[in-house]
Motif scaffolding. Structure first.
Motif, PDB file in Angstrom:
ATOM      1  N   ASN A 155       0.736  -0.714  -0.125  1.00 35.03           N
ATOM      2  CA  ASN A 155       0.013  -0.196  -0.361  1.00 35.03           C
ATOM      3  C   ASN A 155       1.134   1.440  -0.142  1.00 35.03           C
ATOM      4  O   ASN A 155       1.683   1.372   0.578  1.00 35.03           O
ATOM      5  N   LEU A 156       0.155   1.712  -0.805  1.00 35.27           N
ATOM      6  CA  LEU A 156       1.000   3.409  -1.121  1.00 35.27           C
ATOM      7  C   LEU A 156       0.461   4.693  -0.064  1.00 35.27           C
ATOM      8  O   LEU A 156      -0.905   4.858  -0.928  1.00 35.27           O
ATOM      9  N   ILE A 157       0.539   4.738   0.796  1.00 34.12           N
ATOM     10  CA  ILE A 157       0.310   5.751   1.115  1.00 34.12           C
ATOM     11  C   ILE A 157       0.773   6.949   1.370  1.00 34.12           C
ATOM     12  O   ILE A 157       2.246   7.130   2.456  1.00 34.12           O
ATOM     13  N   TYR A 158       0.208   8.610   0.916  1.00 33.84           N
ATOM     14  CA  TYR A 158       0.722   9.864   0.614  1.00 33.84           C
ATOM     15  C   TYR A 158      -0.313  10.969   0.859  1.00 33.84           C
ATOM     16  O   TYR A 158      -1.390  11.320   0.700  1.00 33.84           O
ATOM     17  N   ALA A 159       0.187  12.184   2.254  1.00 39.05           N
ATOM     18  CA  ALA A 159      -0.571  13.028   1.950  1.00 39.05           C
ATOM     19  C   ALA A 159      -1.933  13.309   2.413  1.00 39.05           C
ATOM     20  O   ALA A 159      -2.853  13.285   1.718  1.00 39.05           O
TER      21      ALA A 159
ATOM     22  N   GLY B  27       7.494  10.393  -2.880  1.00 35.86           N
ATOM     23  CA  GLY B  27       8.953  11.491  -3.583  1.00 35.86           C
ATOM     24  C   GLY B  27       8.677  11.904  -2.711  1.00 35.86           C
ATOM     25  O   GLY B  27       9.130  11.079  -1.733  1.00 35.86           O
ATOM     26  N   ASP B  28       7.948  13.537  -2.376  1.00 37.39           N
ATOM     27  CA  ASP B  28       8.824  14.027  -1.165  1.00 37.39           C
ATOM     28  C   ASP B  28       7.283  14.268  -0.151  1.00 37.39           C
ATOM     29  O   ASP B  28       6.995  15.295   0.620  1.00 37.39           O
ATOM     30  N   ALA B  29       6.421  13.851  -0.566  1.00 38.61           N
ATOM     31  CA  ALA B  29       5.449  13.486  -0.189  1.00 38.61           C
ATOM     32  C   ALA B  29       5.192  12.486   1.050  1.00 38.61           C
ATOM     33  O   ALA B  29       4.688  12.050   0.518  1.00 38.61           O
TER      34      ALA B  29
ATOM     35  N   ASP C 255      10.491  24.205   4.519  1.00 35.79           N
ATOM     36  CA  ASP C 255       9.960  23.446   2.549  1.00 35.79           C
ATOM     37  C   ASP C 255       8.835  22.733   3.039  1.00 35.79           C
ATOM     38  O   ASP C 255       8.507  21.921   2.189  1.00 35.79           O
ATOM     39  N   GLY C 256       8.617  22.685   4.280  1.00 34.94           N
ATOM     40  CA  GLY C 256       7.369  22.180   4.306  1.00 34.94           C
ATOM     41  C   GLY C 256       7.017  20.555   5.330  1.00 34.94           C
ATOM     42  O   GLY C 256       6.262  19.778   4.901  1.00 34.94           O
ATOM     43  N   VAL C 257       8.734  20.506   4.954  1.00 38.27           N
ATOM     44  CA  VAL C 257       8.089  18.246   5.261  1.00 38.27           C
ATOM     45  C   VAL C 257       9.051  18.303   7.191  1.00 38.27           C
ATOM     46  O   VAL C 257      10.412  19.656   6.771  1.00 38.27           O
ATOM     47  N   GLY C 258       8.717  17.409   7.630  1.00 37.24           N
ATOM     48  CA  GLY C 258       9.747  18.459   8.956  1.00 37.24           C
ATOM     49  C   GLY C 258      10.862  17.184   8.512  1.00 37.24           C
ATOM     50  O   GLY C 258      11.468  16.390   7.570  1.00 37.24           O
ATOM     51  N   ASP C 259      12.353  17.891   9.351  1.00 35.12           N
ATOM     52  CA  ASP C 259      14.129  17.433   9.077  1.00 35.12           C
ATOM     53  C   ASP C 259      14.179  16.350   9.953  1.00 35.12           C
ATOM     54  O   ASP C 259      15.059  15.717   9.250  1.00 35.12           O
ATOM     55  N   PHE C 260      13.342  15.631  10.662  1.00 37.54           N
ATOM     56  CA  PHE C 260      13.549  14.378  11.338  1.00 37.54           C
ATOM     57  C   PHE C 260      11.915  13.723  10.506  1.00 37.54           C
ATOM     58  O   PHE C 260      10.645  14.265  10.120  1.00 37.54           O
ATOM     59  N   VAL C 261      12.759  12.369  10.740  1.00 39.94           N
ATOM     60  CA  VAL C 261      11.064  11.219   9.864  1.00 39.94           C
ATOM     61  C   VAL C 261      10.970  10.749  10.931  1.00 39.94           C
ATOM     62  O   VAL C 261      11.268  11.022  12.334  1.00 39.94           O
TER      63      VAL C 261
ATOM     64  N   LEU D 217       4.987  15.628   6.551  1.00 42.96           N
ATOM     65  CA  LEU D 217       4.768  17.058   6.337  1.00 42.96           C
ATOM     66  C   LEU D 217       4.006  18.022   7.479  1.00 42.96           C
ATOM     67  O   LEU D 217       3.832  17.255   8.648  1.00 42.96           O
ATOM     68  N   MET D 218       4.614  19.275   7.711  1.00 41.77           N
ATOM     69  CA  MET D 218       4.198  20.113   8.730  1.00 41.77           C
ATOM     70  C   MET D 218       2.824  20.810   8.388  1.00 41.77           C
ATOM     71  O   MET D 218       2.424  21.018  10.022  1.00 41.77           O
ATOM     72  N   ARG D 219       2.600  20.642   7.687  1.00 44.73           N
ATOM     73  CA  ARG D 219       0.894  21.043   7.553  1.00 44.73           C
ATOM     74  C   ARG D 219      -0.134  20.300   7.451  1.00 44.73           C
ATOM     75  O   ARG D 219       0.064  19.348   5.851  1.00 44.73           O
TER      76      ARG D 219
END
Lengths: 475, 292
Positions: free
Chosen positions: A322-326, A352-354, A369-375, A426-428
């Motif tokens: 399964n691919l779970i994103y955004a 990708g990057d989402a 960049d809207g993406v958290g710096d840590f996993v 994602l941060m938001r």
């Protein structure tokens, strides 16, 4: 009492194997379809007019209450000219359509029999291209039952079941081998299921399902589109079983609870896309059991919002690909759970990057960049314990739970393996799709309630400062 | 605090003397409580922590417009479970023992009143103080949550407030039992904190370990958790506010299936027992022991 005990035991078992337990239930009564008709041969008033009409004619029925069972054997358009009630008198089926190209519009059909073996239905369709439109179907065992009626249209009907125990109810809507049928704008409540059997290419849109067992249930039905429906307070909102190529978008799945209690359940389903749905307050927002079955096409979940569910997504350990994103995971008590043990390495929580928005993400975003710096990885000791031993949920929300989690953080030796990792959280939150058009309630009542409490508390304190205390104030 | 006038209060002239004694004592106790540091500190701590919980749960939604009151309730329930029993137990534990320590108890017993009036008066006064603290704390949380845009029924806040008060009464009553038994106030308060620790952490952790190690049946687990007033408060507030105990997994499902509408009565029965039984015991102890 013993029966209740047994039920409770079954309920706890159901947490592991919900699908199998309920499934044979449908197979038995439907396998012998179609059954013989229970519509009698003596004609009622509408029946006589139907018998006299030429094929292809249009009949408009005058307002009134008609106590009769009706059979439509030729192409006809039959419309209610006002409030026309067809009352089945509590026995058998009421309207049976055996001729093709029948349009049945605007009637109130009520009071079928309650014989589950004969599957008493308000409107049974046994021929292709029927149009069932603008009807009110109430106090019925089965509502609208299509058997080998492809290319039909079921539109804007309101279907309400009898006030029976769930085990004695019939399906509000059933399609049996009725390909390419369109089901739209209906309201189905207090039934058993709305169910599709072996029906390809069906479109289900803008329907509402309330207080039933399965809001919508697919069995072996391929290439179905399910969009913009709302399923509230059912046992399961949408349950897909053994179906391929299903698109589920823009649906609202709210407060589906009970022993199963899934917003959306996927059992051995392939090539599915779940996009832009809203799952709120379910026992589990999404439940994934052996889906996708064939690993060549991933199951896709994106732009969904899962909020306030007990569990956001429940995976059986067998779930892979399964691919779970955004998606937004907001304040679910467990965001992700694996029933039993195991991890979710065979599923991916970003594309990708989402990644996804997690309300419990603790990292930050220094480069904006809207993406958290840590996993983001989920590894709390109590969740891990609950996955293994579900009865420990009893201790949820207690300080003891926090103590266990603190130990889990402080002592690396007992820290569980992370269940999953989101590399690019994602941060938001992504825009929430499928929100109800307007929410009538406001924040005022809560504010007023708070004010009352504060005033009450300070009033109590003033009680002792009261100068009217007189000599008592000399203390 | 040092002097006490039992001169008839004109506002209270009409009730019979036993009730008048009780009410006068209750007023005195409430006044003492409100002026004391512990009340101020606990109320402040409770309010500030409650506000923090509210802010965090409102912020957790990331401005999506969706705020699960479930999460907020859970946070507040958790906070009540930590703070309210501590507040009530230590208030109750300090009450009689410190009077005994200072000789106040023998002075009071020289007045025309019996020990159960004394006990009840102190109980009512402290209960009023706790009620004030709880409603101030939770009321300001409700205001903050409303300000942060949470749209929900205020009923849940009232339920939470009432149930927290029930819990406080039970713990106050246990505290007063400890207080009548202890010789010194410091011992009483220490014992109260020990009991708090047992109820909040030790019993739950032990039950958890038991559930895993002994594979306790869910019926047993549910019955065992009914013994702990903190668990009863938690289950009751989830049942009242969310109207579904299935949040609590198999044991909660079992409770709903087996008892359904009876649950409110069962929870209420457990809570009332925790209020009444220790208080009765305390009154027996107090009347048998010398006030010195």
């Amino acid at each position: 009492m013993n029966r209740l005990r047994l039920l409770a035991a079954v309920a706890s078992l159901l947490a592991c194997v919900p699908a199998q337990a309920t499934q044979p239930d449908h197979a038995a009564p439907s396998a012998d379809a179609p059954t013989t008709s229970t519509v009698p041969t003596t004609l009622g008033e509408i029946g006589r007019r139907v018998a006299a009409a030429e094929p292809g004619a249009t009949l408009v029925i005058e307002p009134g209450v008609y106590h009769e069972h009706l059979r439509l054997t030729k192409p006809l358009t039959i419309r209610a000219g006002g409030k026309v009630i067809i009352d089945g008198g509590g026995s058998g089926d009421i309207v049976e359509i055996t001729g093709p190209d029948v349009t049945f519009q605007g009637f109130t059909v009520r009071n079928t029999g309650i014989d589950l073996d004969k599957e008493n239905a308000a409107i049974r369709v046994l021929a292709p291209r029927a149009v069932i439109k603008d009807n009110i179907v109430e106090d019925v065992l089965f509502g609208i039952d299509l058997r080998e009626a492809p290319d039909s249209l079921i539109s804007n009907n309101r279907i309400g079941g009898k006030a029976l125990d769930i085990a004695r109810r019939g399906d509000g809507l059933r399609l049996w081998r009725s390909d390419r049928t369109i089901v739209e704008d209906n309201v189905i409540h207090d039934g058993r299921d709305a169910i599709l059997w072996y029906s390809k290419g069906v479109v289900v849109r803008r329907n509402t399902g309330l207080d039933s067992r399965y809001g919508l249930h697919l069995m072996f039905s391929d290439d179905v589109t399910i969009t913009d429906n709302e399923f509230t307070r059912n046992s399961v909102g949408i349950y897909l079983m053994y179906s391929t190529g299903v698109e589920i978008a823009g649906n609202r799945l709210i407060q589906n609870r009970g022993p199963s209690g899934y917003g959306l359940g996927l059992k051995e389903t392939d090539r599915f896309v779940v996009r832009g749905n809203l799952m709120v307050g379910n026992r589990s927002g999404i439940y994934i059991d052996g889906s996708p079955l064939a690993p060549d096409v991933p199951g896709e979940f994106s732009a969904n919002t899962l909020a306030g569910n007990d569990v956001g997504i429940t995976f059986l350990p067998s779930a892979r690909g399964n691919l779970i994103y955004a998606n937004n995971f907001i304040d679910n008590f467990n965001q992700i759970a694996v029933a039993g043990r195991g991890n979710l390495d065979a599923n991916q929580f970003w594309k990708g990057d989402a990644g996804n928005f997690w309300s419990d993400y603790t990292g930050y975003d220094q480069n904006h960049d809207g993406v958290g710096d840590f996993v983001h990885e989920s590894a709390t000791l109590f969740e891990d314990l609950m996955d293994r031993e579900p009865s420990l949920r009893l201790f949820l929300f207690s300080p003891a739970q926090q103590a266990v989690e603190f130990v889990g953080r402080a002592v690396p030796a007992v820290r569980p393996e992370p269940k999953f990792t989101d590399e690019v959280p994602l941060m938001r939150p992504v825009p929430v799709a499928a929100l109800p058009a307007s929410s009538s309630s406001t924040r005022m009542p809560l504010a007023a309630g708070g004010a009352i409490l504060v005033l009450f508390g300070s009033g109590l304190l003033r009680l002792v400062r009261d100068p009217a205390g007189g000599p008592g104030g000399a203390l | 605090m040092t002097t006490l006038s039992l001169a008839p209060n004109p506002a209270l002239r009409s009730p019979p003397s036993a009730l008048r004694n009780t009410l006068t004592l209750a007023r005195r106790e409430l006044r003492d409580a409100v002026r004391s540091r512990w009340f101020l500190l606990y109320t402040l701590a409770f309010t500030v922590l409650g506000l923090a919980v509210s802010f965090v749960s409102a912020a957790g939604t990331g401005g999506s417009g969706l705020s699960g009151f479930g999460r907020t309730t859970a946070g507040l329930v958790n906070l009540v479970l930590l703070v309210v029993p501590l507040m009530a137990l230590s208030a109750g534990a300090a009450s009689i023992a410190s009077d005994r320590e200072r000789g106040m108890l023998s002075y009071l017993f020289s007045q025309p009143m019996n020990p159960s009036e004394l006990l009840l008066g102190k109980f009512l006064g402290l209960a009023a103080a706790l009620l004030a603290a709880i409603s101030l704390g939770l009321g300001s949380c409700a205001l903050i949550l409303a300000w942060k845009g949470l749209r929900t029924n205020p009923q849940s806040m009232f339920w939470l407030c009432g149930l927290a008060f029930m819990l406080a009464l039970g713990m106050l009553s246990v505290g007063m039992l400890i207080s009548t038994l202890a010789r010194r106030a410091s011992v009483a308060v220490g014992t109260g904190i020990f009991v708090w620790l047992m109820l909040v952490f030790v019993s739950d952790l032990a039950l958890m370990a038991g559930a895993v190690a002994l594979r306790l049946r869910i019926e047993t687990l549910f019955a065992a958790s009914l013994v702990n007033p903190l668990q009863v408060f938690k289950m009751w507030s989830l049942h009242a506010v969310d109207a579904n105990l299935d949040v609590l997994g198999p044991a909660g499902l079992y409770a709903v299936e087996e008892y359904g509408a009876l649950l409110h009565v069962m929870f209420a029965g457990c809570m009332v027992a925790w209020v009444v039984v220790p208080l009765l015991l305390a009154s027996v102890v107090l009347s048998r022991r010398s006030p010195l």
